[in-house]
Motif scaffolding. Sequence first.
Motif, mmCIF file in Angstrom:
data_model
loop_
_atom_site.group_PDB
_atom_site.id
_atom_site.type_symbol
_atom_site.label_atom_id
_atom_site.label_comp_id
_atom_site.label_asym_id
_atom_site.label_seq_id
_atom_site.Cartn_x
_atom_site.Cartn_y
_atom_site.Cartn_z
ATOM 1 N N ASP A 54 29.231 92.409 33.203
ATOM 2 C CA ASP A 54 30.530 92.945 33.603
ATOM 3 C C ASP A 54 31.164 93.679 32.431
ATOM 4 O OD1 ASP A 54 32.965 93.528 34.691
ATOM 5 O OD2 ASP A 54 33.602 91.458 34.995
ATOM 6 N N ASN A 55 31.086 95.011 32.468
ATOM 7 C CA ASN A 55 31.687 95.840 31.419
ATOM 8 C C ASN A 55 33.135 96.184 31.704
ATOM 9 O OD1 ASN A 55 29.240 96.206 29.876
ATOM 10 N ND2 ASN A 55 28.538 97.604 31.471
ATOM 11 N N VAL A 56 33.660 95.728 32.851
ATOM 12 C CA VAL A 56 35.015 96.096 33.273
ATOM 13 C C VAL A 56 35.994 94.971 32.975
ATOM 14 C CG1 VAL A 56 36.445 96.879 35.197
ATOM 15 C CG2 VAL A 56 34.056 97.606 35.036
ATOM 16 N N ILE A 67 27.579 87.611 32.588
ATOM 17 C CA ILE A 67 27.988 87.891 31.213
ATOM 18 C C ILE A 67 29.117 88.907 31.228
ATOM 19 C CG2 ILE A 67 27.267 88.775 28.961
ATOM 20 C CD1 ILE A 67 24.444 87.845 29.580
ATOM 21 N N GLN A 68 30.257 88.526 30.672
ATOM 22 C CA GLN A 68 31.394 89.442 30.610
ATOM 23 C C GLN A 68 31.437 90.096 29.242
ATOM 24 O OE1 GLN A 68 35.084 88.341 32.485
ATOM 25 N NE2 GLN A 68 36.299 89.352 30.902
ATOM 26 N N VAL A 69 31.440 91.417 29.250
ATOM 27 C CA VAL A 69 31.442 92.194 28.012
ATOM 28 C C VAL A 69 32.806 92.801 27.760
ATOM 29 C CG1 VAL A 69 30.450 94.170 26.798
ATOM 30 C CG2 VAL A 69 28.992 92.722 28.219
ATOM 31 N N THR A 72 29.992 79.713 39.018
ATOM 32 C CA THR A 72 29.029 80.293 38.082
ATOM 33 C C THR A 72 29.559 80.153 36.664
ATOM 34 O OG1 THR A 72 28.394 81.936 39.732
ATOM 35 C CG2 THR A 72 27.788 82.386 37.451
ATOM 36 N N LYS A 73 28.688 79.768 35.743
ATOM 37 C CA LYS A 73 29.106 79.680 34.350
ATOM 38 C C LYS A 73 29.380 81.073 33.804
ATOM 39 C CE LYS A 73 27.693 78.196 29.735
ATOM 40 N NZ LYS A 73 26.604 77.622 28.898
ATOM 41 N N LEU A 74 30.560 81.247 33.207
ATOM 42 C CA LEU A 74 30.931 82.536 32.620
ATOM 43 C C LEU A 74 30.532 82.558 31.150
ATOM 44 C CD1 LEU A 74 32.488 85.261 32.843
ATOM 45 C CD2 LEU A 74 34.508 84.010 32.098
ATOM 46 N N GLU A 75 29.783 83.587 30.748
ATOM 47 C CA GLU A 75 29.388 83.752 29.352
ATOM 48 C C GLU A 75 30.111 84.960 28.775
ATOM 49 O OE1 GLU A 75 25.161 83.551 28.631
ATOM 50 O OE2 GLU A 75 24.839 82.476 30.520
ATOM 51 N N LEU A 76 30.880 84.738 27.718
ATOM 52 C CA LEU A 76 31.574 85.827 27.040
ATOM 53 C C LEU A 76 30.652 86.407 25.982
ATOM 54 C CD1 LEU A 76 35.177 84.411 26.528
ATOM 55 C CD2 LEU A 76 34.349 85.934 28.320
#
Length: 366
Positions: free
Chosen positions: A237-239, A274-276, A303-307
């Motif tokens: 997720d680039n947004v 994966i949040q970017v 869902t596990k969120l990964e920063l």
Amino acid sequence: MSSPIPPQMRAWQYASTAGGLEKNLTLNTAAPTPSITPGSTDELLIRVLTTSLNPADHKVPELINSALPVNLLRSMVIKLPASPCADFCGVVVATSPKIDNFAVGDIVFGRLPPTTSQGATGEYILAPRKVCAQLPKTGITPEEAASLPCAGLTAYQCIKPYVKQGDKVFINGGSGGCGTFGIQIAKALGCFVTTTCSTGKIELVKNLGADEVIDYTVTNVAEEMKKKGQTYTLVVDNVGVTPGTSGDGKSQQQGDLYKASEEFLLPGGKGRFIQVGGPLSMASFKTLGSRLFTPGFLGGGKTKLELFTLKGTKTEELEELAGLVVEGKVKPLVEEVFGFEDVVKAFERIKSGRSKGKLVVRVAKE
């Protein structure tokens, strides 16, 4: 014979970011040229040819300015006055003693730490050798090389460790720097790629290799992805915008992508989110906190969120990225090359949110 190193150089600098970094940049024509630190064993002094802009180049100093009210405290993080921009390509003009993998005259590219005070909008920089790689002799230009490190490494580190050939990858935000590299890297690894963009950028991301494109201006992204079933291995997720808001000023039907991901990521913890990217705002911090700490049974996502944070800059990874460019598997999408005198315009452009690909500044000629 190499040219003598001048004692002074030109450098774009800021002492504050109040009102925005771009409003505080001034060109210092007599900034002191950095020099190899006495006793160091791993430094390169580099004459900068090109640099590229990334959101972190303005977001980090602006965040520090807003979070720390006193200049003395700010200077403890980034020594002021400072020059922005971490990505670079340039010519080695001096090295620490005993360095044997780089020599004066080599053209190298790499990435400085994001809190550096002597960034690549100055004519000379000091860089640790571990964050540099040799520019291949053919197949890649200094402008393309400067566009690689931050965005290219981000996409590379987000995708390569987690996928295999045939996997499905969803890249939210496919037309920016990280997105354009992400699409191409995922395709080079043999993945099926779905991405999002606005109407005017659909052909762009298709030409980069995207298999499916969702136009977020007319389609609810979360609902559309839920229709695909639990088939995706990875979401990048680039947004990262708050549901119902827009990241670029356009009408956006984002939906709550994170909560919806449990319906299109592989079941049993086999999928990753994966949040970017994302704006630095109280609304986005609130959304992020909820995603990180609210359990599923209380209405949070399952869902596990990964920063994502960039896991350093490594010579080997830079070399592999450059190799993909030389082989024609990845094409750096450089939207515009600005002259050194137009650094302010370049920052205005990246902050507009309307750029397609990378913005590069040509600092000097080879």
